[in-house]
Write a protein that holds these residues in place. Structure first.
Motif, PDB file in Angstrom:
ATOM      1  N   THR A 104       0.815  -1.217   0.000  1.00  0.00           N
ATOM      2  CA  THR A 104       0.000   0.000   0.000  1.00  0.00           C
ATOM      3  C   THR A 104       0.848   1.266   0.000  1.00  0.00           C
ATOM      4  N   SER A 105       2.157   1.133   0.171  1.00  0.00           N
ATOM      5  CA  SER A 105       3.034   2.298   0.266  1.00  0.00           C
ATOM      6  C   SER A 105       3.175   2.977  -1.098  1.00  0.00           C
ATOM      7  N   GLN A 106       3.194   4.298  -1.079  1.00  0.00           N
ATOM      8  CA  GLN A 106       3.443   5.052  -2.302  1.00  0.00           C
ATOM      9  C   GLN A 106       4.922   5.411  -2.393  1.00  0.00           C
ATOM     10  N   PHE A 107       5.488   5.172  -3.559  1.00  0.00           N
ATOM     11  CA  PHE A 107       6.894   5.453  -3.818  1.00  0.00           C
ATOM     12  C   PHE A 107       6.985   6.594  -4.820  1.00  0.00           C
ATOM     13  N   ASN A 108       7.943   7.487  -4.620  1.00  0.00           N
ATOM     14  CA  ASN A 108       8.193   8.538  -5.591  1.00  0.00           C
ATOM     15  C   ASN A 108       8.985   7.954  -6.747  1.00  0.00           C
ATOM     16  N   GLY A 109       8.394   7.919  -7.910  1.00  0.00           N
ATOM     17  CA  GLY A 109       9.061   7.369  -9.079  1.00  0.00           C
ATOM     18  C   GLY A 109      10.135   8.265  -9.655  1.00  0.00           C
ATOM     19  N   MET A 110      10.286   9.473  -9.117  1.00  0.00           N
ATOM     20  CA  MET A 110      11.264  10.435  -9.620  1.00  0.00           C
ATOM     21  C   MET A 110      11.143  10.535 -11.153  1.00  0.00           C
ATOM     22  N   SER A 111      12.247  10.386 -11.884  1.00  0.00           N
ATOM     23  CA  SER A 111      12.180  10.613 -13.332  1.00  0.00           C
ATOM     24  C   SER A 111      11.475   9.513 -14.105  1.00  0.00           C
ATOM     25  N   MET A 112      11.055   8.431 -13.452  1.00  0.00           N
ATOM     26  CA  MET A 112      10.160   7.502 -14.144  1.00  0.00           C
ATOM     27  C   MET A 112       8.884   8.225 -14.560  1.00  0.00           C
ATOM     28  N   THR A 113       8.583   9.311 -13.851  1.00  0.00           N
ATOM     29  CA  THR A 113       7.422  10.139 -14.179  1.00  0.00           C
ATOM     30  C   THR A 113       7.507  10.676 -15.601  1.00  0.00           C
ATOM     31  N   LYS A 114       8.706  10.877 -16.107  1.00  0.00           N
ATOM     32  CA  LYS A 114       8.854  11.370 -17.480  1.00  0.00           C
ATOM     33  C   LYS A 114       8.223  10.401 -18.477  1.00  0.00           C
ATOM     34  N   GLY A 115       8.307   9.102 -18.208  1.00  0.00           N
ATOM     35  CA  GLY A 115       7.669   8.127 -19.083  1.00  0.00           C
ATOM     36  C   GLY A 115       6.161   8.293 -19.121  1.00  0.00           C
ATOM     37  N   ILE A 116       5.588   8.694 -17.993  1.00  0.00           N
ATOM     38  CA  ILE A 116       4.142   8.957 -17.942  1.00  0.00           C
ATOM     39  C   ILE A 116       3.802  10.140 -18.837  1.00  0.00           C
ATOM     40  N   LEU A 123      12.097   2.260 -17.478  1.00  0.00           N
ATOM     41  CA  LEU A 123      11.873   3.570 -16.881  1.00  0.00           C
ATOM     42  C   LEU A 123      12.939   3.776 -15.815  1.00  0.00           C
ATOM     43  N   ASP A 124      13.402   5.000 -15.678  1.00  0.00           N
ATOM     44  CA  ASP A 124      14.572   5.298 -14.840  1.00  0.00           C
ATOM     45  C   ASP A 124      14.260   6.512 -13.978  1.00  0.00           C
ATOM     46  N   GLY A 125      14.442   6.360 -12.663  1.00  0.00           N
ATOM     47  CA  GLY A 125      14.250   7.474 -11.746  1.00  0.00           C
ATOM     48  C   GLY A 125      15.443   7.669 -10.830  1.00  0.00           C
ATOM     49  N   ARG A 126      15.675   8.889 -10.417  1.00  0.00           N
ATOM     50  CA  ARG A 126      16.768   9.214  -9.498  1.00  0.00           C
ATOM     51  C   ARG A 126      16.723   8.301  -8.276  1.00  0.00           C
ATOM     52  N   GLY A 127      17.900   7.894  -7.816  1.00  0.00           N
ATOM     53  CA  GLY A 127      17.959   6.950  -6.710  1.00  0.00           C
ATOM     54  C   GLY A 127      17.794   5.514  -7.160  1.00  0.00           C
ATOM     55  N   LEU A 128      17.826   5.303  -8.472  1.00  0.00           N
ATOM     56  CA  LEU A 128      17.684   3.981  -9.097  1.00  0.00           C
ATOM     57  C   LEU A 128      16.292   3.387  -8.907  1.00  0.00           C
ATOM     58  N   GLN A 129      15.275   4.250  -9.018  1.00  0.00           N
ATOM     59  CA  GLN A 129      13.919   3.715  -9.198  1.00  0.00           C
ATOM     60  C   GLN A 129      13.884   3.121 -10.610  1.00  0.00           C
ATOM     61  N   ARG A 130      13.328   1.935 -10.730  1.00  0.00           N
ATOM     62  CA  ARG A 130      13.373   1.264 -12.025  1.00  0.00           C
ATOM     63  C   ARG A 130      12.094   0.478 -12.302  1.00  0.00           C
ATOM     64  N   VAL A 131      11.661   0.518 -13.576  1.00  0.00           N
ATOM     65  CA  VAL A 131      10.742  -0.481 -14.120  1.00  0.00           C
ATOM     66  C   VAL A 131      11.425  -1.035 -15.362  1.00  0.00           C
ATOM     67  N   VAL A 178      10.058  -4.302 -11.069  1.00  0.00           N
ATOM     68  CA  VAL A 178      10.050  -2.993 -10.424  1.00  0.00           C
ATOM     69  C   VAL A 178      11.025  -3.014  -9.263  1.00  0.00           C
ATOM     70  N   ARG A 179      11.902  -2.060  -9.197  1.00  0.00           N
ATOM     71  CA  ARG A 179      12.776  -1.863  -8.034  1.00  0.00           C
ATOM     72  C   ARG A 179      12.589  -0.449  -7.535  1.00  0.00           C
ATOM     73  N   MET A 180      12.253  -0.284  -6.239  1.00  0.00           N
ATOM     74  CA  MET A 180      12.150   1.020  -5.602  1.00  0.00           C
ATOM     75  C   MET A 180      13.136   1.063  -4.438  1.00  0.00           C
ATOM     76  N   GLY A 181      13.639   2.251  -4.117  1.00  0.00           N
ATOM     77  CA  GLY A 181      14.559   2.351  -2.998  1.00  0.00           C
ATOM     78  C   GLY A 181      15.412   3.593  -3.050  1.00  0.00           C
ATOM     79  N   GLU A 182      16.508   3.559  -2.276  1.00  0.00           N
ATOM     80  CA  GLU A 182      17.470   4.654  -2.220  1.00  0.00           C
ATOM     81  C   GLU A 182      18.704   4.295  -3.043  1.00  0.00           C
ATOM     82  N   GLN A 183      19.517   5.306  -3.317  1.00  0.00           N
ATOM     83  CA  GLN A 183      20.736   5.107  -4.099  1.00  0.00           C
ATOM     84  C   GLN A 183      21.719   4.213  -3.337  1.00  0.00           C
ATOM     85  N   PRO A 184      22.134   3.077  -3.888  1.00  0.00           N
ATOM     86  CA  PRO A 184      23.141   2.243  -3.243  1.00  0.00           C
ATOM     87  C   PRO A 184      24.549   2.649  -3.670  1.00  0.00           C
TER      88      PRO A 184
END
Length: 314
Positions: free
Chosen positions: A36-48, A267-275, A286-292
């Protein structure tokens, strides 16, 4: 499957979903996050934004990518920006100034992130070179496209997103970050959604714009999005169309090897958000999280693809 889950867990991930043939086959969360958690997709939003531009073209609100953006932005009609087309914006070749520092208080990107007059900021950024000459991944291109969408469709961006895409894929209520109450969404980043709903977006792309048998975004537009830029072959129309390996010097390297799936994209978002979408293997990851500290875009997609190849070989 354990291998990719461990790889994600060891690298600051908060969520991982693997979908195969349209079904979730692994779903794991860390650090108190859940489905149920919402994740900020960062630049994955550009794909939208890219998807919605195609929908607006299909509906006739936008005539063509060859349209000068100034057709919708009178603020650009009296200077060199009058030459910038929608194609230039969506391919990241507009020639607009690109100040990407997140620490300088005078940076355009800082003003886009924290300013309360997003439209004024975005439309005041000048050209520094002619359009169509250089690929330059620039956040303002995505923000300007959203302004064009609002003016062309006569709808708030969030309403257009909800009615043309989000509701059609049965996604949960998402959130957009506004510059002020009742203001403009930040569309270069910052669509908040569950990992499952990011997976739904990936599945829509894999299915060429169809959701559970119902067309949502025209298939020919999905093909258009995945057509590489003539200036940067890893980038399509607001989407990354192949792994960014060291043999692509004009973009940041994020992978040590190409995807095993030659049709793979992400799809690519800052912090390595990925689809990650692997059409040949019917996989969405889908991978969500912080920059490793370390990350390789090739590991999870290629590990899963290799496992499916091995299973098929018996």
């Amino acid at each position: 499957m354990e291998t990719v889950e461990n790889y994600a867990a060891e690298r600051n991930s908060t969520g991982l979903i693997v979908m195969h043939r349209g079904e979730i086959v692994r779903e794991t969360y860390w650090r108190g996050y859940d489905e149920t958690s919402q994740f900020n997709g960062m630049s994955m939003t550009k794909g939208i934004v890219g998807l919605l531009v195609g929908q607006a073209i299909a509906e006739g609100a936008i005539a063509s990518l060859e349209d000068p953006a100034a057709n919708y932005l009178p603020e650009w009609q009296r200077d060199e920006r009058a030459q910038i087309t929608l194609r230039d914006l969506i391919y990241m070749q507009s020639g607009l100034r690109n100040e990407r520092s997140t620490t300088s208080p005078t940076s355009d990107l800082v003003h886009l992130y924290i300013g309360s007059h997003l439209e004024k900021t975005a439309l005041s950024i000048p050209s520094v070179r002619p359009p169509g000459e250089v690929f330059d991944y620039n956040n303002v291109n995505s923000q300007v496209l959203a302004i064009v969408l609002q003016r062309a469709t006569g709808m708030d961006y969030a309403d257009y997103l909800a009615t043309r895409l989000w509701q059609a894929i049965s996604a949960r209520a998402g959130s957009v970050w506004l510059d002020r109450p009742d203001g403009l969404p930040k569309t270069f980043c910052c669509l908040f959604a569950t990992a499952r709903d990011w997976a739904r977006v990936g599945q829509l792309l894999l299915n060429q714009g169809t959701w559970q048998g119902t067309p949502v975004i025209p298939a020919d537009w999905i093909a258009e999005m995945l057509t590489p830029s003539p200036l940067e072959t890893t980038f399509g129309k607001h989407i990354w169309v192949k792994a960014r390996t060291p043999d692509h010097p004009n973009v940041d390297t994020t992978a040590t090897a190409p995807y095993l799936d030659p049709q793979g994209f992400h799809l690519d978002g800052r912090g390595l958000q990925r689809v990650f979408i692997l059409p040949t293997y019917d996989l969405v990851i889908v991978r969500m999280g912080e920059q490793p500290d370390t990350w390789d875009d090739a590991v999870i997609p290629n590990t899963l693809a290799a496992a499916l190849d091995q299973a098929a070989a018996g």
